[in-house]
Every structure is written in structure tokens, then in C-alpha cells.
Scaffold this motif. Structure first.
Motif, PDB file in Angstrom:
ATOM      1  N   ASP A 183      -3.236  -1.836   5.107  1.00 18.27           N
ATOM      2  CA  ASP A 183      -2.680  -0.556   5.528  1.00 18.27           C
ATOM      3  C   ASP A 183      -1.320  -0.737   6.197  1.00 18.27           C
ATOM      4  O   ASP A 183      -0.841  -1.867   6.394  1.00 18.27           O
ATOM      5  CB  ASP A 183      -3.661   0.161   6.467  1.00 18.27           C
TER       6      ASP A 183
ATOM      7  N   ILE B  51      -8.132  -0.668   4.940  1.00 22.93           N
ATOM      8  CA  ILE B  51      -7.493   0.647   4.939  1.00 22.93           C
ATOM      9  C   ILE B  51      -8.154   1.518   6.006  1.00 22.93           C
ATOM     10  O   ILE B  51      -9.337   1.840   5.919  1.00 22.93           O
ATOM     11  CB  ILE B  51      -7.605   1.319   3.560  1.00 22.93           C
TER      12      ILE B  51
ATOM     13  N   THR C  85      -0.230   2.782  11.100  1.00 20.86           N
ATOM     14  CA  THR C  85      -1.626   3.215  11.174  1.00 20.86           C
ATOM     15  C   THR C  85      -2.439   2.275  12.044  1.00 20.86           C
ATOM     16  O   THR C  85      -3.269   2.708  12.853  1.00 20.86           O
ATOM     17  CB  THR C  85      -2.229   3.305   9.765  1.00 20.86           C
TER      18      THR C  85
ATOM     19  N   TRP D  44       0.820  -1.206   0.000  1.00 27.02           N
ATOM     20  CA  TRP D  44       0.000   0.000   0.000  1.00 27.02           C
ATOM     21  C   TRP D  44       0.856   1.259   0.000  1.00 27.02           C
ATOM     22  O   TRP D  44       0.509   2.274  -0.622  1.00 27.02           O
ATOM     23  CB  TRP D  44      -0.949  -0.016   1.192  1.00 27.02           C
TER      24      TRP D  44
ATOM     25  N   GLN E  46      -6.485   4.550   7.229  1.00 30.68           N
ATOM     26  CA  GLN E  46      -6.186   5.942   6.879  1.00 30.68           C
ATOM     27  C   GLN E  46      -6.785   6.198   5.501  1.00 30.68           C
ATOM     28  O   GLN E  46      -6.201   5.881   4.470  1.00 30.68           O
ATOM     29  CB  GLN E  46      -4.680   6.191   6.875  1.00 30.68           C
TER      30      GLN E  46
END
Length: 712
Positions: free
Chosen positions: A586, A547, A590, A317, A549
Motif C-alpha cells: 500500500d 493493503i 495510508t 499499487w 485501504q
């Protein structure tokens, strides 16, 4: 009969008898079978001129009007007309089988079969059409026994029709011989032509063929029915598309051509893939159908003990967003044999370096993940995209900052696997020449799974991603990988057709717009409510969810894209988008900020004993519950479109008399996929099989629930 006689001028008895005989003769030529539950009825008939045709009804409602069958051949008489029926056999079949991995522990394969043998008088050629009618739909294929009148032949076009009964609502992708990576368009069939131009968005390799060409799986809704058209067991043949006649609403097969325009080159005995029609008056039944899997052959891999579902993280990512790079340097116009990477200045943004990979390994080990995918580890990434090079990667030479031996030693010490990545750049001949060496390299260093990629045009030029030559390549890679006990996750390959039953080392596929497109401008908010009804009909998808963020600019200030989803829905996707290969996509940094929500990703299973579709409407919402393999735990996911909704479900699937603790990961107050995507709320409830739940889903949102037996 009196009414019929009155239609004849002058009550001419001779004309009456002649017409009556014709009607009786036509009826005698029709063959019918019903599904085991008698709700589906198939009729097969020879029309005028010896043209084979079939029709289908469900609970008395027309699903398909009479549509023709046959193949147009190159440089010889076509197999489309002039037939007589020389045999018709029937049988019933009922068995249960257990997949190596899957959505349920046991699958029932129950159908009534009709095999119609047709002989073409002019050529004395024989074609058999085999129909299998299940409670959930129909599968049929063409079979060509060995015969001196038909030995080697070339298919110019397949002429199979799917004659729909009206202007149905459709969930469609532009027909394309090289990509499925388009946003789904929802419209009536009559609107396809007008919407096609806008639907065709740029891609690294694409070949559209018609203003009304569509891809399969094609999901349709009309006349109170849900209909899905696809194919099963795609082997030694090219992938099927559909050409829409938007005046009659007849869909006709369009096969992917090879470099010289041929659709398939065959030699008897041979057969086509199955053409499939799944039908019900309930949307949930479409998602629970196992028809496509059932039409594939049982596993050809005898020892499957090495094939295991995988939950993984990866160095991926951060490259997709532009935070890091696949390449080690910023040079271009290079040749592998002309650059000494050890003497070349690195660009400082290379993601697959020893330190960064160890960070992912540590994170995987800490949170119980099986593997770490690493992309950009090998030489050649500086100059390959769109260049049509025959030789780009050798699949065994690492960049200077990627120590294969040390990283695999480190991973093994943490009980974590590293997942191999083979980007072929579409250069298929180059990949095949390196395949044994690449798999031997994987065996040597402890890799047991590979993500393959086919970005860009196919080399040799002229071939398409979905033509017969490429289908044979993908299947060759699967069989070769099985020889080395390697699992395969194919990206940019053909959309699946249930072949994972035959080759269960096909652990994952992309073949649609995945999460990566959230960094390329975004997927529509309804995207993940449509995929289960389209792309996932043929097999699981490596969608790469998770994900947290949602602003891509947080990783790359130059990229203003955002993820069209709330954080809570990202959790739901682990349940609603089935795959035995699930990525927490992610970055570790994060996830460390949201460990309470990350707990669901840690807990959710990747292999299942049972699946229940609790709510479903294509393009609007999907709510699915799944029971973890060998455990009493259930996991629920719900995803909705941009409008939001209130979901109401009951938990009657839980074992009666037992108590459970449900942990609900839901959209927070004022959550919205565009305006406030990261807010979420977590709460716990005591539940039983008698419990009912009501949960609000924000626009572009959803929820995830883990249901754990109390005391466990």
C-alpha cells in the motif's frame, strides 16, 4: 489355490497350471518399494504388450490405481510399449541440507529409490524410470542414457497417467499454456467440464486447450486423503498440464507445445522433470512437505552470500489502482528512436518521478525496509501493451523525471536499495539481446534485485509462456543474473517447481492471481486459503500483500473494486503465504494512518528457522506459525474463507520454561471483508508453551500474532 482351481471348467489341471504360471510370472515382473516409514507403497509393473505402469497406496488406501508411463515420439516409434525390464536397482538415501533461505533451517532428504531400466525390443532403445518414495510422497522421472539407437528425438506428447481412485474434490485452474492468473474453482472432478467455460476469464495472454484441461499444482481431496500433483526441476522441457478423463478420473500429462507444436526437443543423455505426488491423511502435511525442493539439484551458485531475503515497498499499487501511470506521456504509436522525451509534455500522472520515489525511500528508511521497487522508470511505456513489438524497452534509458544517479545516491545515503523493474512485454529476443547491458547498468547504479515481467503474448509469436523454449529462457536469465550477483523476481513466468534450491537467486515468483487482481475486480475470499495448497507447493509467491485501504476508489474514483479481505488478514498473509521477498504494497500515506497495525509488517521476518502448520483445510482456513531466522521470536498468521470461523491453537512449539509476550492483531467487532473490512483490534498477552489461544476470524478475515520472548 483350491478356489482358483474350482474356477476352471472341469478342473482342467493343464489350464490350472498355465494360469498359475501366468500369475507367478506377472508377480515376478512387479517391482515394489516402500517409503522409509512404510506407509506408502509403490508398485511398478509391465502390463500386456510391454506397457509400463505404476500404482501407489498410502496406509493401505489406494492413492493411484495402475497408470501407464511413456512418451509418444514424433516421426518414429514411440516409447510407450513393447518394453521388457532389463534391470531394477534399489537404494536408500538420507541427508540433511540447509537452504540459503527458506521456511525451515534444515531440510531432510530421505527416500527409498527404485530405478527400472526398460528396453524396447523392436528398437533396442533404453528408457530408465527412476522412482523416489518419501514419507510424504512420490517423485519419478524418465531418463535416457546416451545410445546410438536414440540420439536426437522430438516428444510429440508425454503419456504419463495419474489414475485417481474416484471422483475427488479438486481445487483447479483451467489448463492454459500462457497464464495461471485464474480464480481457483472448487468442485468434484466430474463437474470440471460443466464449470470450465465460466472459469476461463480474460487475460493479457491465454491459450486454453481443453474442456477438461487442468493446471498443476493440482490439489485433490477424496477417500480420506489429500493428494497434490505437480512437477519438480523443470529444466530444458516444457511445463506439464493434466488432461482429465471425467469418466474414469484418470489424469494424463499434456505438455506445452512450442511454435511448431513440439512438446520437447531432446538429445541423449537427457531426462525429464520429476512428476510429483504428495499424499497424506492430514492437510497440514501437504503444506509441510519439502518433496518438490528435495527433487531439485543443490545450489549451482557457490558463493551465495549476496543472496538476501528482502522486505520492500514500491511505486506500484498506485499505478495498479489507476492513481498514477507507468508512462511519462499520453502519446501512443511511438517508436523509441523517434521521440524526444525531453521535449515532450509529461502527462502529470507519471508515478516514477524523483519526488515520489524519494518519498518511498524516506518511508523505507524510517521503518527499516530493505528496498523500494520502482516501476515505470524507463522509456517505452506509452505504446507496448498487446502490440507484439519486437523492440519496446532498452532497460537502461530513464524518463526525464527519473534521475538514476541521484536517486541511487539518495537511497544509499538512507541504507536502502532500489529494486529494478524489467518489463519485457513478452519480447524475449529483445530482452536477451539487452540482458548483459541491463545487468551491467544495475551493477553500476547499485541495484541488486530485479522484478521481471512477461505481460502479453510471447514474441516471436507462436511460442507460449510455458513451452520448452521459454523454460530455457527463464533459466538462462537466472544464470546470467547470477553472473552479475542479481536476484530475480519473475512475474508472468512459469509456476515454480522448486528450482530456487538450484538457483537461490530466484528470490520470488508471481505465477498466479496476486493482489493486483483486487484492483481488477477482486480475488475470491477463499483465494488465500487455497494458494498454499496449490501455487506455493512449487515455491514462494510474490503476492504483494499489506493493503490497508481496501476501497480502490479511495485512490481512483473511477475504480469501484475492493480488496476481498479484512485488514487483519492482510497482516496474516505475511506468514501464511511464504516468500523471502515480501512487499508492503500500500501507499506510505495510508500506512501512516495505521501505524499500530503496520507495526506487524515491520516486525515480521522474511526468513525462517522453523515452520509449524497449526490448522489447515484447503479452501477454508490456514493457520501457520514460523520462527524467525536466528531469533527466538515466532510469528503466526491465520486466514479463513467467506464464512468466518473460530480458530483454536496451542503454543506448544514455544521453548518450554520461557515466557513470551504475544501481540495479537485481530479482526475488530463486526468485521467483514465486504461490509466492514478495516476494523481491527490489538491486544497483548503473556504466554508460554503451555498456552492455548482461541480467536474469532471474521468472514474473509484472520489474525496475525507476534510472539516475542519476554525481556527482548
Amino acid at each position: 489355490m483350491n478356489k482358483l482351481r474350482n474356477l476352471l471348467p472341469g478342473h482342467n489341471s493343464r489350464r490350472y497350471l498355465l494360469l498359475l504360471c501366468c500369475l507367478v510370472w506377472s508377480a515376478a515382473r512387479a517391482e515394489e518399494i516402500q517409503s522409509p516409514n512404510k506407509q506408502l507403497t509403490l508398485s511398478v509393473v509391465l502390463q500386456d504388450g510391454g506397457v509400463p505402469a505404476y500404482s501407489l497406496t498410502y496406509k493401505g488406501k489406494p492413492v493411484l490405481k495402475p497408470g501407464t508411463l511413456g512418451l509418444e515420439l514424433k516421426n518414429t516409434t514411440s516409447l510407450t510399449n513393447g518394453f521388457t525390464q532389463t534391470a531394477a536397482t534399489r537404494r536408500s538415501f538420507d541427508e540433511s541440507w540447509q537452504p540459503v533461505w527458506g521456511e525451515v533451517k534444515t531440510i531432510r532428504n530421505h527416500y527409498n529409490e527404485l530405478a527400472v531400466t526398460l528396453t524396447q525390443a523392436a528398437t533396442k532403445r533404453t528408457m530408465l524410470v527412476r522412482f523416489r518414495l518419501y514419507d510424504d510422497g512420490l517423485g519419478f522421472r524418465y531418463e535416457f542414457p546416451r545410445q546410438k539407437e536414440l540420439d536426437y528425438f522430438v516428444v510429440k506428447e508425454e503419456k504419463t497417467q495419474f489414475a485417481l481412485n474416484g471422483d475427488h474434490k479438486a481445487f483447479w485452474l483451467p489448463g492454459d499454456y500462457d497464464t495461471q492468473e485464474y480464480s481457483t474453482v472448487t468442485s468434484n472432478l466430474s463437474e470440471v467440464r460443466g464449470k470450465m467455460k465460466a472459469a476461463v476469464t480474460p487475460n493479457a495472454s491465454q491459450t486454453t486447450f481443453s474442456e477438461t484441461g487442468l493446471q498443476t499444482p493440482l490439489m485433490l481431496k477424496g477417500n480420506g486423503l489429500y493428494i497434490n500433483i505437480h512437477e519438480a526441476a523443470l529444466v530444458d522441457y516444457s511445463a506439464m498440464h493434466l488432461e482429465l478423463d471425467d469418466k474414469t478420473y484418470v489424469l494424463e500429462s499434456r505438455l506445452t507445445p512450442d511454435a511448431v507444436g513440439n512438446r520437447a526437443e531432446l538429445q541423449t543423455p537427457c531426462l525429464s522433470p520429476w512428476r510429483t505426488i504428495i499424499v497424506s491423511d492430514k492437510a497440514a502435511d501437504i503444506l509441510e512437505s519439502k518433496l518438490v525442493l528435495n527433487l531439485n539439484e543443490p545450489s549451482k551458485i557457490k558463493d551465495t552470500s549476496w543472496i538476501k531475503p528482502v522486505k520492500y515497498v514500491g511505486v506500484w499499487w498506485e499505478m495498479i489502482t489507476g492513481k498514477s501511470t507507468w508512462s511519462y506521456t499520453n502519446q501512443d504509436n511511438i517508436k523509441l528512436d523517434s521521440i524526444d522525451y525531453s521535449k515532450t509534455k509529461p502527462n502529470g500522472t507519471h508515478g516514477a518521478n524523483n519526488t515520489r520515489v524519494k518519498t518511498y525511500i524516506d518511508f523505507a528508511a524510517k521503518h527499516g525496509f530493505d528496498a523500494v521497487l520502482v516501476e515505470g522508470w524507463n522509456t517505452g511505456w506509452e505504446d507496448w501493451f498487446g502490440k507484439h513489438k519486437d523492440y519496446v524497452f532498452d532497460f537502461v534509458t530513464p524518463y526525464p523525471d527519473f534521475d538514476v544517479q541521484e536517486l541511487n545516491r539518495y537511497a544509499q545515503s538512507k541504507n536502502v536499495k532500489i529494486m529494478m523493474h524489467h518489463e519485457t512485454s513478452g519480447s524475449v529476443r529483445n530482452y536477451e539481446r539487452h540482458l548483459d547491458t541491463a545487468f551491467q547498468f544495475m551493477n553500476k547504479y547499485g541495484y541488486n534485485a530485479v522484478k521481471t515481467g512477461y505481460v502479453g503474448d510471447i514474441v516471436p509469436l507462436g511460442h507460449h509462456h510455458y513451452d520448452q523454449w521459454m523454460i530455457n529462457h527463464y533459466n538462462y536469465v537466472l544464470t546470467k543474473a547470477a553472473d552479475y550477483k542479481v536476484m530475480v523476481n519473475g512475474h508472468e513466468a512459469v509456476r515454480p517447481t522448486g528450482l530456487a534450491r538450484t538457483y537461490p537467486n530466484l528470490i520470488g515468483n508471481e505465477a498466479a492471481r496476486g493482489t493486483e487482481y483486487e484492483s481488477f475486480g477482486g480475488n475470491n475470499a477463499d483465494h488465500t486459503t487455497i494458494l498454499p495448497f496449490t501455487r506455493l507447493i512449487g515455491g514462494p509467491m510474490d503476492y504483494t500483500p499489506g493493503i490497508f485501504q481496501t476501497k480502490v476508489s479511495a485512490y481512483n474514483p473511477q475504480n469501484n473494486s475492493f480488496v476481498h479481505s479484512t485488514l487483519a488478514r492482510q497482516l496474516a498473509l505475511y506468514v501464511t503465504l511464504y516468500s523471502p521477498l515480501q512487499m508492503a504494497a500500500d501507499l506510505p500515506e495510508t500506512y501512516e494512518k495505521h501505524l499500530d497495525a503496520f507495526q506487524f509488517i515491520k516486525d515480521v521476518a522474511v526468513d525462517w528457522d522453523d515452520t509449524k502448520v497449526l490448522e489447515a483445510e484447503p479452501g477454508d482456513y490456514v493457520t501457520i506459525a514460523r520462527k524467525a531466522k536466528g531469533k527466538s521470536s515466532w510469528f503466526i498468521g491465520s486466514s479463513c474463507d467467506e464464512n468466518g470461523r473460530t480458530s483454536k491453537i496451542n503454543l506448544s512449539f514455544l521453548e518450554p520454561g520461557k515466557k513470551y509476550v504475544a501481540t495479537i492483531y485481530a479482526d475488530g467487532k463486526d468485521a467483514h471483508y465486504e461490509k466492514n473490512p478495516q476494523t481491527y483490534a490489538i491486544r497483548k498477552l503473556n504466554v508460554t508453551s503451555k498456552s492455548k489461544l482461541t480467536q474469532y476470524c471474521a468472514p474473509g478475515g484472520g489474525y496475525a500474532i507476534s510472539v516475542i520472548e519476554a525481556g527482548r
